[in-house]
Motif scaffolding. Structure first.
Motif, PDB file in Angstrom:
ATOM      1  N   GLN A   1       0.815  -1.205   0.053  1.00 36.55           N
ATOM      2  CA  GLN A   1      -0.209   0.013  -0.045  1.00 36.55           C
ATOM      3  C   GLN A   1       1.033   1.200  -0.124  1.00 36.55           C
ATOM      4  OE1 GLN A   1      -2.738  -0.221   3.230  1.00 36.55           O
ATOM      5  NE2 GLN A   1      -3.560  -2.083   2.459  1.00 36.55           N
TER       6      GLN A   1
ATOM      7  N   GLN B   1      -6.069   3.214   3.831  1.00 37.70           N
ATOM      8  CA  GLN B   1      -7.302   2.591   4.148  1.00 37.70           C
ATOM      9  C   GLN B   1      -8.292   3.111   5.233  1.00 37.70           C
ATOM     10  OE1 GLN B   1      -5.778  -1.539   5.302  1.00 37.70           O
ATOM     11  NE2 GLN B   1      -4.444  -0.551   6.997  1.00 37.70           N
TER      12      GLN B   1
ATOM     13  N   SER C   1      -9.348   1.044   7.351  1.00 35.20           N
ATOM     14  CA  SER C   1      -9.161   0.159   8.571  1.00 35.20           C
ATOM     15  C   SER C   1      -8.704   0.798   9.974  1.00 35.20           C
ATOM     16  CB  SER C   1      -8.346  -0.864   8.197  1.00 35.20           C
ATOM     17  OG  SER C   1      -8.836  -1.692   7.403  1.00 35.20           O
TER      18      SER C   1
ATOM     19  N   GLN D   1     -11.396   1.222  12.553  1.00 34.02           N
ATOM     20  CA  GLN D   1     -11.443   0.303  13.554  1.00 34.02           C
ATOM     21  C   GLN D   1     -11.106   0.406  14.818  1.00 34.02           C
ATOM     22  OE1 GLN D   1     -10.399  -3.690  12.257  1.00 34.02           O
ATOM     23  NE2 GLN D   1     -10.792  -3.425  10.027  1.00 34.02           N
TER      24      GLN D   1
ATOM     25  N   ARG E   1      -3.365   6.623  -1.833  1.00 31.76           N
ATOM     26  CA  ARG E   1      -2.403   5.808  -1.992  1.00 31.76           C
ATOM     27  C   ARG E   1      -1.459   6.286  -3.315  1.00 31.76           C
ATOM     28  NH1 ARG E   1      -4.743  -0.567  -1.404  1.00 31.76           N
ATOM     29  NH2 ARG E   1      -5.722  -0.032   0.593  1.00 31.76           N
TER      30      ARG E   1
ATOM     31  N   GLN F   1     -13.369   4.050   0.484  1.00 32.50           N
ATOM     32  CA  GLN F   1     -13.630   2.815   1.028  1.00 32.50           C
ATOM     33  C   GLN F   1     -14.854   2.978   2.047  1.00 32.50           C
ATOM     34  OE1 GLN F   1     -10.086   1.190   2.604  1.00 32.50           O
ATOM     35  NE2 GLN F   1      -9.339   0.184   0.790  1.00 32.50           N
TER      36      GLN F   1
ATOM     37  N   GLU G   1     -15.638   0.823   5.346  1.00 30.05           N
ATOM     38  CA  GLU G   1     -15.031  -0.099   6.333  1.00 30.05           C
ATOM     39  C   GLU G   1     -16.126  -0.643   7.330  1.00 30.05           C
ATOM     40  OE1 GLU G   1     -11.965  -0.708   6.290  1.00 30.05           O
ATOM     41  OE2 GLU G   1     -11.417  -1.826   7.928  1.00 30.05           O
TER      42      GLU G   1
ATOM     43  N   PHE H   1      -4.691 -10.807   5.240  1.00 30.73           N
ATOM     44  CA  PHE H   1      -4.499  -9.553   5.760  1.00 30.73           C
ATOM     45  C   PHE H   1      -3.938  -9.432   7.088  1.00 30.73           C
ATOM     46  CE2 PHE H   1      -8.445  -9.109   3.099  1.00 30.73           C
ATOM     47  CZ  PHE H   1      -8.134  -8.381   2.176  1.00 30.73           C
TER      48      PHE H   1
ATOM     49  N   PHE I   1      -4.515  -8.007   9.701  1.00 32.47           N
ATOM     50  CA  PHE I   1      -5.378  -7.250  10.920  1.00 32.47           C
ATOM     51  C   PHE I   1      -6.524  -8.488  10.848  1.00 32.47           C
ATOM     52  CE2 PHE I   1      -7.386  -5.002   7.542  1.00 32.47           C
ATOM     53  CZ  PHE I   1      -6.378  -4.486   6.855  1.00 32.47           C
ATOM     54  N   THR I   2      -6.493  -9.246  10.180  1.00 34.12           N
ATOM     55  CA  THR I   2      -7.626 -10.150  10.258  1.00 34.12           C
ATOM     56  C   THR I   2      -7.259 -11.655  10.167  1.00 34.12           C
ATOM     57  OG1 THR I   2      -8.140 -10.114   8.311  1.00 34.12           O
ATOM     58  CG2 THR I   2      -9.543  -9.018   9.614  1.00 34.12           C
TER      59      THR I   2
ATOM     60  N   GLY J   1     -12.590  -6.952   0.942  1.00 31.84           N
ATOM     61  CA  GLY J   1     -11.724  -7.990   1.865  1.00 31.84           C
ATOM     62  C   GLY J   1     -12.279  -8.012   3.015  1.00 31.84           C
ATOM     63  N   ALA J   2     -12.304  -9.117   3.690  1.00 36.73           N
ATOM     64  CA  ALA J   2     -12.831  -9.280   5.067  1.00 36.73           C
ATOM     65  C   ALA J   2     -12.049 -10.350   6.284  1.00 36.73           C
ATOM     66  CB  ALA J   2     -14.376  -9.931   4.917  1.00 36.73           C
ATOM     67  N   GLY J   3     -12.443 -10.495   7.101  1.00 37.70           N
ATOM     68  CA  GLY J   3     -11.906 -11.442   7.900  1.00 37.70           C
ATOM     69  C   GLY J   3     -12.195 -11.270   9.342  1.00 37.70           C
TER      70      GLY J   3
ATOM     71  N   ALA K   1     -14.389  -7.917  10.203  1.00 36.48           N
ATOM     72  CA  ALA K   1     -14.317  -6.520   9.671  1.00 36.48           C
ATOM     73  C   ALA K   1     -14.169  -6.833   8.336  1.00 36.48           C
ATOM     74  CB  ALA K   1     -12.872  -6.018   9.917  1.00 36.48           C
ATOM     75  N   PHE K   2     -14.683  -5.771   7.466  1.00 36.24           N
ATOM     76  CA  PHE K   2     -14.615  -5.812   6.138  1.00 36.24           C
ATOM     77  C   PHE K   2     -14.401  -4.370   5.451  1.00 36.24           C
ATOM     78  CE2 PHE K   2     -18.997  -5.445   7.221  1.00 36.24           C
ATOM     79  CZ  PHE K   2     -19.492  -4.427   6.635  1.00 36.24           C
ATOM     80  N   GLY K   3     -13.670  -4.482   4.347  1.00 34.32           N
ATOM     81  CA  GLY K   3     -13.445  -3.069   3.975  1.00 34.32           C
ATOM     82  C   GLY K   3     -13.682  -3.403   2.253  1.00 34.32           C
TER      83      GLY K   3
HETATM   84  N1  PHE Z   1      -8.048  -2.639   4.751  1.00 38.47           N
HETATM   85  C1  PHE Z   1      -7.989  -3.780   3.468  1.00 38.47           C
HETATM   86  C2  PHE Z   1      -7.644  -3.008   2.124  1.00 38.47           C
HETATM   87  O1  PHE Z   1      -7.861  -1.901   2.070  1.00 38.47           O
HETATM   88  C3  PHE Z   1      -9.528  -4.358   3.403  1.00 38.47           C
HETATM   89  C4  PHE Z   1     -10.012  -5.359   4.663  1.00 38.47           C
HETATM   90  C5  PHE Z   1     -10.645  -4.360   5.730  1.00 38.47           C
HETATM   91  C6  PHE Z   1      -9.778  -6.406   4.978  1.00 38.47           C
HETATM   92  C7  PHE Z   1     -11.095  -5.027   6.836  1.00 38.47           C
HETATM   93  C8  PHE Z   1     -10.039  -6.805   5.968  1.00 38.47           C
HETATM   94  C9  PHE Z   1     -10.889  -6.266   6.901  1.00 38.47           C
HETATM   95  O2  PHE Z   1      -7.330  -3.877   1.323  1.00 38.47           O
END
Ligand code: PHE
Length: 338
Positions: A154, A168, A170, A173, A194, A208, A210, A248, A250-251, A282-284, A305-307
């Motif tokens: 990134q 991001q 994130s 969170q 970015r 994004q 989140e 990821f 963080f997940t 993306g998620a987890g 979490a997901f983004g």
């Molecule tokens: N922050 C990640 C991204 O920008 C997406 C993401 C968010 C993945 C939350 C998992 C949980 O690619």
């Protein structure tokens, strides 16, 4: 003297009938301190005792008469002025108007609102986070230590060693978990940055959304159910979702999530490039290190979490093949989203 009073009355009446303006001058001329009627009254001393009340009464009558005439005339003039003004300011309501062009919301804003509405309906709360962020929130607290390779993927705009433009959403969170203890159920839409070169699918600024849920007993099943509901509401009831294993920091576990192509329904077409599936987010499950870093005990609580990229959803939804169209603000393009 009686004749003089009659004469004054007649003259004043005639002048008032003619004039169109200076009523005050007329009042002064007849009724003022040095006026003609006043002069007559001054001469009353010379009259006999019998004549005095008669002439006095007559003089009062003439004064009252002239005063009332002045008032009458004044009202008449005011009315005339008002009528003239109204006449000159008449609006012709039958005249065609020049059309007033109304703008419309940008497709990115429209889709963002749509996303927000869906998640609000699922009990989420909208929170915002800063776009200028500490390295700590954007990386470290998300289990991305210094020199971690994920930092290279990134490409980040740094302002100082410790401050950057968030790459991001994130980091929101972390802010959310620092501010509030579970249960947490938030979404956070916003700009991210970015240092990518501009092309049809990249922009140094994009958006994004989140999502974060933390509570006791949250499982991957909750994540899947939530995203499936979301996908159906966003893209139609026939939509299916697919989780692909991913990484990821963080997940854990992490996944990339696809939706069945909403143009061909999964058969394969030009939008999904023959795949039948379109990647949207993306998620987890929130990594235990991230929870404990925010003072939340991962033995007690868990979360997902997901983004998702809002541009990506807009482009898929409207079949837009070049991201730059979203930022150029060409009216011919924007008009199509009225
Ligand atoms: N922050 C990640 C991204 O920008 C997406 C993401 C968010 C993945 C939350 C998992 C949980 O690619």
């Amino acid at each position: 003297m009686k004749e003089m009073l009659e004469k004054i009355k007649a003259e004043a009446t005639a002048r008032l009938a003619e004039t169109s303006a200076d009523l005050e001058a007329i009042r002064i001329q007849y009724l003022g301190k040095k006026g003609e009627l006043t002069a007559v009254l001054r001469g009353m001393g010379k009259l006999s005792a019998e004549e005095r009340p008669i002439i006095g009464g007559l003089a009062n009558e003439v004064r009252e008469y002239i005063e009332s005439k002045i008032e009458e005339k004044s009202a008449e003039l005011k009315n005339a002025a008002l009528s003239a003004k109204l006449a000159s300011e008449t609006v012709d309501v039958t005249m065609p108007v020049s059309p007033c062009r109304v703008g419309s919301r940008h497709p990115l804003s429209q889709v963002q609102t749509e996303l927000e509405d869906i998640f609000i309906g699922l009990g989420f709360e909208i929170v915002e986070g800063p776009e200028v962020e500490y390295d700590y929130y954007n990386f470290q607290a998300l289990n991305i230590p210094e020199n971690h390779p994920a930092r290279d993927t990134q490409d980040t705009f740094y302002i100082t060693d410790k401050i950057l433009l968030r790459s991001q959403t994130s980091p929101v969170q972390i802010h959310a978990m620092e501010k509030k203890k579970p249960p947490i159920r938030i979404i956070s839409p916003g700009r991210v940055y970015r240092s990518d070169a501009v092309d049809a699918t990249h922009s140094p600024l994009f958006h994004q959304l989140e999502g974060l849920v933390v509570d006791k007993g949250i499982t991957m099943g909750d994540l899947k159910g939530t995203l499936e509901l979301f996908a159906k509401k966003m893209f139609g009831d026939d939509t299916r979702i697919r989780f692909r294993p991913h990484h990821f920091p963080f997940t854990e576990p992490s996944a990339e999530v696809d939706v069945s192509c909403f143009v061909c329904g999964g058969k394969g077409c030009s939008l999904c490039k023959g795949e039948g599936w379109i990647e949207i987010l993306g998620a987890g499950m929130v990594h235990p290190n991230v929870l404990s870093g925010c003072g939340i005990d991962p033995e007690v609580y868990s979360g997902f979490a997901f983004g998702l990229g809002i541009e990506r959803i807009v482009m898929r939804k409207y079949n837009i093949d070049d991201m730059r169209l979203l930022y150029e603000n060409d009216v011919r393009f924007l008009k199509q989203f009225n």
